[in-house]
Design a protein around this motif. Structure first.
Motif, PDB file in Angstrom:
ATOM      1  N   ARG A  63       0.853  -1.183   0.000  1.00 23.83           N
ATOM      2  CA  ARG A  63       0.000   0.000   0.000  1.00 23.83           C
ATOM      3  C   ARG A  63       0.886   1.229   0.000  1.00 23.83           C
ATOM      4  N   PHE A  64       0.404   2.283  -0.596  1.00 21.06           N
ATOM      5  CA  PHE A  64       1.053   3.582  -0.470  1.00 21.06           C
ATOM      6  C   PHE A  64      -0.029   4.660  -0.508  1.00 21.06           C
ATOM      7  N   LEU A  65       0.174   5.654   0.347  1.00 17.95           N
ATOM      8  CA  LEU A  65      -0.818   6.718   0.535  1.00 17.95           C
ATOM      9  C   LEU A  65      -2.196   6.130   0.845  1.00 17.95           C
ATOM     10  N   TRP A 670      12.352  17.147   3.565  1.00 15.73           N
ATOM     11  CA  TRP A 670      11.865  15.857   4.057  1.00 15.73           C
ATOM     12  C   TRP A 670      11.168  15.164   2.904  1.00 15.73           C
ATOM     13  N   GLU A 671      11.442  13.873   2.745  1.00 16.52           N
ATOM     14  CA  GLU A 671      10.828  13.138   1.636  1.00 16.52           C
ATOM     15  C   GLU A 671      10.455  11.734   2.101  1.00 16.52           C
ATOM     16  N   TYR A 672       9.267  11.338   1.756  1.00 21.24           N
ATOM     17  CA  TYR A 672       8.787   9.983   2.003  1.00 21.24           C
ATOM     18  C   TYR A 672       8.798   9.244   0.671  1.00 21.24           C
ATOM     19  N   ARG A 673       9.614   8.188   0.575  1.00 16.75           N
ATOM     20  CA  ARG A 673       9.762   7.441  -0.662  1.00 16.75           C
ATOM     21  C   ARG A 673       9.126   6.059  -0.503  1.00 16.75           C
ATOM     22  N   PHE A 674       8.409   5.624  -1.510  1.00 20.69           N
ATOM     23  CA  PHE A 674       7.737   4.336  -1.431  1.00 20.69           C
ATOM     24  C   PHE A 674       7.670   3.706  -2.820  1.00 20.69           C
ATOM     25  N   LYS A 675       7.714   2.384  -2.832  1.00 19.36           N
ATOM     26  CA  LYS A 675       7.566   1.658  -4.091  1.00 19.36           C
ATOM     27  C   LYS A 675       6.094   1.554  -4.445  1.00 19.36           C
ATOM     28  N   PHE A 677       4.475   0.184  -8.148  1.00 17.69           N
ATOM     29  CA  PHE A 677       4.322  -1.053  -8.900  1.00 17.69           C
ATOM     30  C   PHE A 677       5.237  -0.975 -10.110  1.00 17.69           C
ATOM     31  N   TRP A 678       5.541  -2.158 -10.665  1.00 17.32           N
ATOM     32  CA  TRP A 678       6.361  -2.228 -11.870  1.00 17.32           C
ATOM     33  C   TRP A 678       7.677  -1.506 -11.601  1.00 17.32           C
ATOM     34  N   ILE A 679       8.050  -0.536 -12.449  1.00 20.24           N
ATOM     35  CA  ILE A 679       9.295   0.220 -12.245  1.00 20.24           C
ATOM     36  C   ILE A 679       9.029   1.569 -11.576  1.00 20.24           C
ATOM     37  N   LEU A 680       7.797   1.759 -11.129  1.00 25.96           N
ATOM     38  CA  LEU A 680       7.409   3.061 -10.582  1.00 25.96           C
ATOM     39  C   LEU A 680       7.618   3.132  -9.077  1.00 25.96           C
ATOM     40  N   GLU A 681       8.178   4.248  -8.638  1.00 24.31           N
ATOM     41  CA  GLU A 681       8.273   4.604  -7.226  1.00 24.31           C
ATOM     42  C   GLU A 681       7.624   5.973  -7.044  1.00 24.31           C
ATOM     43  N   GLY A 682       7.143   6.213  -5.855  1.00 26.40           N
ATOM     44  CA  GLY A 682       6.497   7.489  -5.564  1.00 26.40           C
ATOM     45  C   GLY A 682       7.190   8.221  -4.437  1.00 26.40           C
ATOM     46  N   ALA A 683       6.865   9.487  -4.298  1.00 26.35           N
ATOM     47  CA  ALA A 683       7.447  10.299  -3.229  1.00 26.35           C
ATOM     48  C   ALA A 683       6.489  11.414  -2.850  1.00 26.35           C
ATOM     49  N   TYR A 684       6.470  11.720  -1.582  1.00 26.36           N
ATOM     50  CA  TYR A 684       5.797  12.910  -1.068  1.00 26.36           C
ATOM     51  C   TYR A 684       6.863  13.728  -0.358  1.00 26.36           C
ATOM     52  N   PHE A 685       6.932  15.017  -0.645  1.00 27.67           N
ATOM     53  CA  PHE A 685       8.029  15.803  -0.083  1.00 27.67           C
ATOM     54  C   PHE A 685       7.537  17.128   0.487  1.00 27.67           C
ATOM     55  N   LEU A 686       8.355  17.644   1.389  1.00 27.31           N
ATOM     56  CA  LEU A 686       8.125  18.942   2.015  1.00 27.31           C
ATOM     57  C   LEU A 686       9.473  19.644   2.080  1.00 27.31           C
ATOM     58  N   ASP A 687       9.585  20.803   1.442  1.00 27.83           N
ATOM     59  CA  ASP A 687      10.829  21.569   1.386  1.00 27.83           C
ATOM     60  C   ASP A 687      10.634  22.923   2.029  1.00 27.83           C
TER      61      ASP A 687
END
Length: 772
Positions: A63-65, A670-675, A677-687
């Motif tokens: 799961r992500f988000l 700050w960055e939250y990185r998560f896998k 599916f397939w070759i895709l990864e996601g990220a949520y960030f705060l700068d």
């Protein structure tokens, strides 16, 4: 452009709505249950849930988000179709995880076993299942009892030969009175005893010769521990075991094969060995065919820690691996030992060491093509790279790079469609030693692994508003002082910056700001020092840190020389070769912490602080040494060089020019990185962050750094990102949203309640690699 992005977003959103409305139990057989999630409940804070998670044998779909996106994709497929879209959806998606009661029980046992290894004996782990239609949630209730602790430690070395090497080090061994009695601690004890003895010549010693006796009869939750180190055991057959003292081995000869050919050796080893010659060089025996080995023998000798006549040491063997690998020359590094005489009953034995080396292909050419997006300006670049891994035969790394790039500039910024062009060339040469008349001894090279770097570059950039050329020559050193710590010193770095052309409109704007001095021709003579600490271990998944400190000073030597030579000032400054030289001090640091949550998720934290001070011969920092903010690797809600300084708002007719630079920079990410599916990864960030000016001559309103009010001028941005993991590189797309924009007046800087989300509040970044 913005309208196109809105339409594109809706085209993505519509299928997503249908996607998430799809049932996640569509492919779950009747009578089975989808494992929705699992929970770990414990009241003991000393029991880390992150450690317990490793022993869960069956985990739910990723799961992500809060969404089971891979499972949703799989659910869209038609099980009756084995080709086309359905096949692709099953490939990139994730098959539903069917709850297995057997694996749940195995997980409970594994958790209990883990607690006992940690010293929490007599603990209890209970599992339970919560049903919800065709889904289940599994709960593990962990009740950890009071741990057992070591009350006393006694060492019993049954082999008298080992006692002089082990007894003096018992105080440094991991187990101490008061420690929690755990299997993990005992394993550390065994490994350290093995390391001590193997580093003192006991080649055949292993941790299997270390055993423990735990006496728990004295007091509750107390263990009296006896560590036994046993003699060598020989199996004579038919159950007859004979014990004797451990043998200590000495290195007899070291044979080095500098151009080993494994294929030939495997095909016909006898014929391959026959055609080799052995040459003794400073105590080492080099074995190779032909008149030359293809590499300076002294380079290999300085990388070798294994000496004939010395006692065998695993530590020295590991150092030899590491040092040879640092040469970046060998594709194969294989170190093997062979007993050179029958051990018999002697307490001393001899080993021959064989080091097999096979070089990489020495020369290579690479063509690199890339697309760029800088401040919304679309462009492309191409690089032609030539590399030679041993250009003079001594592992000297040579690289030359030719670069060509262009950008199509935004019409809104320059009132016309135009482009920029950049041409450049770089050459670098790395030596595996210090190019100094001293600090070249074998001892120094082995301890610090020193390198010398020579590099030069020339860059030509043509824009509608100015033309700039930059020439650079650098001479520097690099060495390692401790594990994870590397030092860089550049005693000499020369830069010549020229601006042969400035447009009339650009000149008019520069007349009104202090940055005029930054766009003059400059000569830089820089001395710099950098330190990098990085404790990442690619073999282990654990938290790690990265820290870089950089300090540089420029112009002091030239000022001293100008005064001693009694040079006349040109106005208020000195010149060298008719060019004003820069004088400044600059220091910054970059700290990063990588928190590994599990195999698919991690948090990354970053803090950057830097400042520069012009003085003496300079009124301002040179443009190339000033700080800027915004862009794909900075505050991503702003385009590169589009943020700050401070609360400064550039005039509308000057927004296209890169004058948004400063003397001080503060940035936190700050960055939250998560896998996904397939070759895709996601990220949520705060700068968050900004740049400011420290120069009193700076007349940009709001640009000055105020220690009492700078926090109100900190910009804040957030956003989402996609990363395409192509195995050889990572392609990144980030969209940032301006939450707080310090260029607006106080009280109107926050987005909610003041502005709508539009193209002015969004920033799109395309880049290669992670931002940090």
């Amino acid at each position: 452009m913005y309208r196109t992005k809105i339409i594109f977003s809706f085209l993505i959103l519509i299928p997503l709505i249908g996607l998430f409305s799809c049932s996640t139990t569509k492919h779950v057989p009747e009578g089975d249950y989808l494992l929705r999630r699992y929970k770990i409940n414990t009241k003991d804070r000393k029991v880390e849930k992150s450690e317990i998670k490793k022993y869960i044998r069956q985990k739910p779909n990723r799961r992500f988000l809060g969404l089971n996106f891979p499972l949703y994709l799989y659910s869209l497929s038609n099980p009756e179709k084995q080709k086309g879209l359905s096949k692709w959806l099953r490939k990139v998606g994730e098959e539903p995880v069917i709850w297995d009661p057997y694996l749940m029980e195995e997980s409970r046992k594994q958790i209990l076993n883990h607690l006992e290894k940690k010293g929490y004996y007599d603990s209890q782990v209970r599992d339970s299942v919560i049903y919800d239609d065709q889904k289940v949630t599994v709960q593990y209730n962990v009740e950890a009892k009071k741990p057992y602790r070591v009350s006393d430690v006694d060492y019993r070395v049954k082999d008298s030969v080992l006692r002089p090497f082990l007894y003096p080090d018992t105080a440094n061994l991991p187990v101490d009175p008061g420690d929690v009695f755990s299997v993990e601690l005992l394993q550390q004890e065994r490994s350290m005893i093995e390391g001590i003895l193997r580093d003192n010549g006991f080649y055949h010693f292993s941790k299997d010769f270390v055993s423990f006796i735990a006496d728990t009869s004295a007091r509750t939750n107390q263990v009296k521990l006896t560590v036994e180190v046993n003699p060598f055991t020989i199996d004579r057959g038919e159950g007859a075991l004979v014990t004797r003292a451990h043998q200590r081995f000495q290195v007899d000869s070291v044979y080095i094969f500098p151009n080993y050919a494994p294929r030939q050796a495997i095909a016909d080893r006898r014929e391959y060995i026959r055609q080799l010659d052995t040459i003794e060089h400073k105590g080492l025996k080099f074995v190779y065919s032909g008149p030359e080995p293809g590499i300076d023998l002294d380079v290999i000798r300085q990388s070798n820690y294994i000496k004939p006549g010395a006692w065998y040491s695993k530590e020295e063997t590991d150092k030899t691996y590491q040092h040879l690998n640092s040469l970046r020359l060998f594709q194969i590094i294989n170190i093997k030992y062979q007993e050179s005489q029958s051990p018999g009953d002697s307490l001393a034995g001899e080993l021959d060491c064989h080091i097999y080396l096979r070089k990489f292909k020495l020369q290579s050419y690479t063509i690199e093509l890339e697309g760029t997006n800088s401040s919304g300006n679309i462009g492309g670049a191409g690089n032609l790279v030539y590399t030679h891994k041993s250009i003079f035969g001594g592992a000297e790394q040579f690289q030359s790079k030719f670069t060509g790039a262009f950008e199509i500039l935004d019409q809104e910024k320059f009132n016309r469609i135009d482009n920029t062009m950049r041409l450049g060339t770089e050459v670098s040469l790395d030596f595996p030693q210090f190019l100094l008349p001293f600090l070249r001894s074998d001892r120094f090279v082995k301890q610090y692994d020193p390198k010398t770097n020579l590099s030069a570059m020339y860059n030509y950039q043509e824009r509608p508003d100015y033309t700039r050329t930059l020439a650079n020559v650098t001479f520097g050193y690099r060495w390692k002082s401790k594990n994870y710590l590397t030092h860089y010193v550049n005693p000499l770095e020369l830069n010549i910056l020229r601006l042969p052309y400035l447009s009339a409109s650009f000149k008019r704007n520069l007349e009104e700001i202090y940055l005029k001095s930054s766009y003059e021709d400059h000569f830089l003579s820089v001395t710099s020092y950098s330190m990098i600490y990085n404790n990442q271990d690619v073999q282990k998944t654990r938290d790690f840190q990265y820290f870089r400190l950089n300090a540089e000073v420029a112009g002091n030597v030239l000022t001293a020389f100008s005064k001693l030579a009694d040079f006349n000032k040109v106005g208020d400054h000195y010149e060298i070769f008719g060019i004003r030289y820069a004088q400044y001090f600059r220091v910054d640091f970059d700290f990063r912490h990588y928190q590994i949550l599990d195999d698919d998720e991690r948090f990354v934290y970053r803090l950057f602080v830097g400042t520069g001070f012009p003085y003496g011969n300079s009124n301002a920092l040179p443009f190339v040494k000033q700080y800027f903010s915004g862009g794909a690797n900075s505050i991503r809600a702003w385009n590169v060089r589009a943020l700050g300084p401070g609360g400064y708002t550039p005039r509308q007719d000057f927004r296209g020019y890169p004058n948004l630079t400063g003397d001080i920079k503060l940035e936190a990410n700050w960055e939250y990185r998560f896998k996904m599916f397939w070759i895709l990864e996601g990220a949520y960030f705060l700068d968050a962050g900004n740049i400011w000016s420290l120069n009193p001559r700076d007349d940009r309103l709001g640009a000055q750094f105020d220690p009492n009010d700078f926090l109100s001028e900190v910009a804040i941005g957030t956003g989402l990102g996609l990363r395409f993991d192509l195995s050889f590189s990572v392609l990144r797309l980030d969209v940032g949203l301006k939450l707080k924009d310090p260029s607006y007046p106080p009280g109107k800087r926050w987005l909610p309640g003041n502005r709508r989300i539009n193209k002015e509040t969004l920033s799109w970044n395309i880049a290669i690699g992670y931002p940090f």
